[in-house]
Design an enzyme around this catalytic site. Sequence first.
Site, PDB file in Angstrom:
ATOM      1  N   ASP A   1      -2.458  -7.036  15.077  1.00 50.75           N
ATOM      2  CA  ASP A   1      -1.575  -5.857  15.151  1.00 50.75           C
ATOM      3  C   ASP A   1      -1.865  -5.011  16.387  1.00 50.75           C
ATOM      4  O   ASP A   1      -1.168  -4.041  16.661  1.00 50.75           O
ATOM      5  CB  ASP A   1      -1.651  -5.016  13.867  1.00 50.75           C
ATOM      6  CG  ASP A   1      -3.059  -4.564  13.519  1.00 50.75           C
ATOM      7  OD1 ASP A   1      -3.996  -4.887  14.271  1.00 50.75           O
ATOM      8  OD2 ASP A   1      -3.215  -3.904  12.473  1.00 50.75           O
TER       9      ASP A   1
ATOM     10  N   ARG B   1       0.831  -1.203   0.000  1.00 51.81           N
ATOM     11  CA  ARG B   1       0.000   0.000   0.000  1.00 51.81           C
ATOM     12  C   ARG B   1       0.869   1.258   0.000  1.00 51.81           C
ATOM     13  O   ARG B   1       2.056   1.211   0.300  1.00 51.81           O
ATOM     14  CB  ARG B   1      -0.927   0.011   1.221  1.00 51.81           C
ATOM     15  CG  ARG B   1      -2.017  -1.026   1.180  1.00 51.81           C
ATOM     16  CD  ARG B   1      -2.804  -1.076   2.485  1.00 51.81           C
ATOM     17  NE  ARG B   1      -2.006  -1.616   3.585  1.00 51.81           N
ATOM     18  CZ  ARG B   1      -2.456  -1.767   4.835  1.00 51.81           C
ATOM     19  NH1 ARG B   1      -3.692  -1.403   5.132  1.00 51.81           N
ATOM     20  NH2 ARG B   1      -1.676  -2.278   5.775  1.00 51.81           N
TER      21      ARG B   1
ATOM     22  N   GLU C   1      -5.559   4.979  13.748  1.00 51.00           N
ATOM     23  CA  GLU C   1      -6.508   4.062  14.392  1.00 51.00           C
ATOM     24  C   GLU C   1      -7.213   4.649  15.608  1.00 51.00           C
ATOM     25  O   GLU C   1      -8.207   4.089  16.080  1.00 51.00           O
ATOM     26  CB  GLU C   1      -5.819   2.742  14.778  1.00 51.00           C
ATOM     27  CG  GLU C   1      -4.862   2.828  15.942  1.00 51.00           C
ATOM     28  CD  GLU C   1      -3.441   3.236  15.564  1.00 51.00           C
ATOM     29  OE1 GLU C   1      -2.562   3.167  16.429  1.00 51.00           O
ATOM     30  OE2 GLU C   1      -3.226   3.627  14.385  1.00 51.00           O
TER      31      GLU C   1
ATOM     32  N   LYS D   1       1.753   1.951   7.354  1.00 55.18           N
ATOM     33  CA  LYS D   1       2.106   1.170   8.544  1.00 55.18           C
ATOM     34  C   LYS D   1       3.070   1.951   9.423  1.00 55.18           C
ATOM     35  O   LYS D   1       3.707   2.909   8.983  1.00 55.18           O
ATOM     36  CB  LYS D   1       2.725  -0.174   8.144  1.00 55.18           C
ATOM     37  CG  LYS D   1       1.752  -1.122   7.472  1.00 55.18           C
ATOM     38  CD  LYS D   1       0.528  -1.435   8.337  1.00 55.18           C
ATOM     39  CE  LYS D   1       0.856  -2.322   9.512  1.00 55.18           C
ATOM     40  NZ  LYS D   1      -0.379  -2.619  10.327  1.00 55.18           N
TER      41      LYS D   1
ATOM     42  N   TYR E   1      -0.853   4.545  10.679  1.00 56.91           N
ATOM     43  CA  TYR E   1      -1.247   3.559  11.693  1.00 56.91           C
ATOM     44  C   TYR E   1      -0.041   3.282  12.572  1.00 56.91           C
ATOM     45  O   TYR E   1       1.056   3.028  12.065  1.00 56.91           O
ATOM     46  CB  TYR E   1      -1.685   2.242  11.032  1.00 56.91           C
ATOM     47  CG  TYR E   1      -3.008   2.307  10.313  1.00 56.91           C
ATOM     48  CD1 TYR E   1      -4.193   2.534  11.004  1.00 56.91           C
ATOM     49  CD2 TYR E   1      -3.076   2.118   8.933  1.00 56.91           C
ATOM     50  CE1 TYR E   1      -5.415   2.579  10.341  1.00 56.91           C
ATOM     51  CE2 TYR E   1      -4.295   2.168   8.262  1.00 56.91           C
ATOM     52  CZ  TYR E   1      -5.463   2.395   8.968  1.00 56.91           C
ATOM     53  OH  TYR E   1      -6.659   2.445   8.307  1.00 56.91           O
TER      54      TYR E   1
ATOM     55  N   HIS F   1      -0.574   1.589  16.220  1.00 59.70           N
ATOM     56  CA  HIS F   1      -0.875   0.453  17.109  1.00 59.70           C
ATOM     57  C   HIS F   1       0.207   0.321  18.188  1.00 59.70           C
ATOM     58  O   HIS F   1       0.775  -0.751  18.402  1.00 59.70           O
ATOM     59  CB  HIS F   1      -1.008  -0.842  16.304  1.00 59.70           C
ATOM     60  CG  HIS F   1      -2.122  -0.810  15.301  1.00 59.70           C
ATOM     61  ND1 HIS F   1      -3.453  -0.822  15.666  1.00 59.70           N
ATOM     62  CD2 HIS F   1      -2.102  -0.744  13.943  1.00 59.70           C
ATOM     63  CE1 HIS F   1      -4.206  -0.780  14.578  1.00 59.70           C
ATOM     64  NE2 HIS F   1      -3.423  -0.718  13.531  1.00 59.70           N
TER      65      HIS F   1
END
Length: 372
Positions: A270, A15, A118, A75, A94, A96
């Site tokens: 994740d 991506r 997120e 990511k 993102y 996490h």
Amino acid sequence: MIIGVPKEIKNNENRVALTPAGAKELVKRGHSVYVQHTAGEGSGFLDEAYAEAGAIILPTIEATYEIAEMIMKVKEPIEPEYKLIKEDQLLFTYFHFASYEPLTKAMVASKSVCLAYETVEKADRSLPLLVPMSEVAGRMAVQKGANYLEKPLQGRGILLGGVPGVLPAKVLILGGGIVGTQAAWMAAGLGADVTIMDVSLPRMRYLADVMPANVKTMMSNEYNVRKMIVNHDLIIGAVLIPGAKAPHLITRDMLKEMQPGTVLVDVAVDQGGCIETCKPTTHQDPTFIIDEVVHYCVANMPGAVPYTSTLALTNATLPYAIQLAEKGWKKAAQDNPDLIPGLNIIHGDIVYQAVAEAFDMDYTPVVKYLAD
């Protein structure tokens, strides 16, 4: 603002954080967009398309980080990127954090501003930047689960939808949020016998109203989970607590109660995973087996369908990226409360409580940085 879009370097992550159309929207508002060479290639977007949109192509990831005031990624940064991140640089991606302490400590040390997709949250508690990838992951969970139920891949050898005269597979979905709902639609559409478990009665009433007849709802608790896992073929973990580690609804001892060849797909991996035996895997090596139970735990599932995922993600993130570029992160957050919970780490302070609690680190209320 100067915006940098580096190429993702996580394993099999194809991506990209911005489409050429998104770059054009930022450029026409007077911002500068720098895209690393071949950053969009995995998603089907060539350098030429970005150049036509007004972006500038840079040869290396180092050059992209060096020039940018705001980095847009998909990511979380991985270890080779830690040293590239600058003090005061805004990272919009993102993260996490609660599932990985080294990343958290590295971002604290960098003194950058980490705004996590997120945990951006609307007044109704919905998570607008998690929704598109949750939709993709929920649908993919069934697609992958159906595949791994095949005998050559060490599954039970069951066709998800069955055939006339043969019962379909039984699919258990833990969590009735976006991921669980999308997984249920997909599994039901393929003809499976589906049960969704959740702790919210209002949510289950809603699902009971909108789902087809082959989808049932059930209260989620340990007793019911243990009862259901015994005869279900595909179990999908779809539990998310925003910004915090997911609880373990399936524990190590439960695997012995499952039938050999049962497939577990943990979409929450994740964020720590809701299945105790799950640990993050990659698209290159996606599964492992414990007690004859197949575990599929790829942490970036939507990365396998990058064209769809990139378009869906940019549709959601671009309005926020424009606000951040126009106003800077502080004024944008003051003007749009959605962005405030998205702020996780600012100048070395953890400002999202669940992240601080996950590692017993100091917590600083975000108001410290948003007060005029």
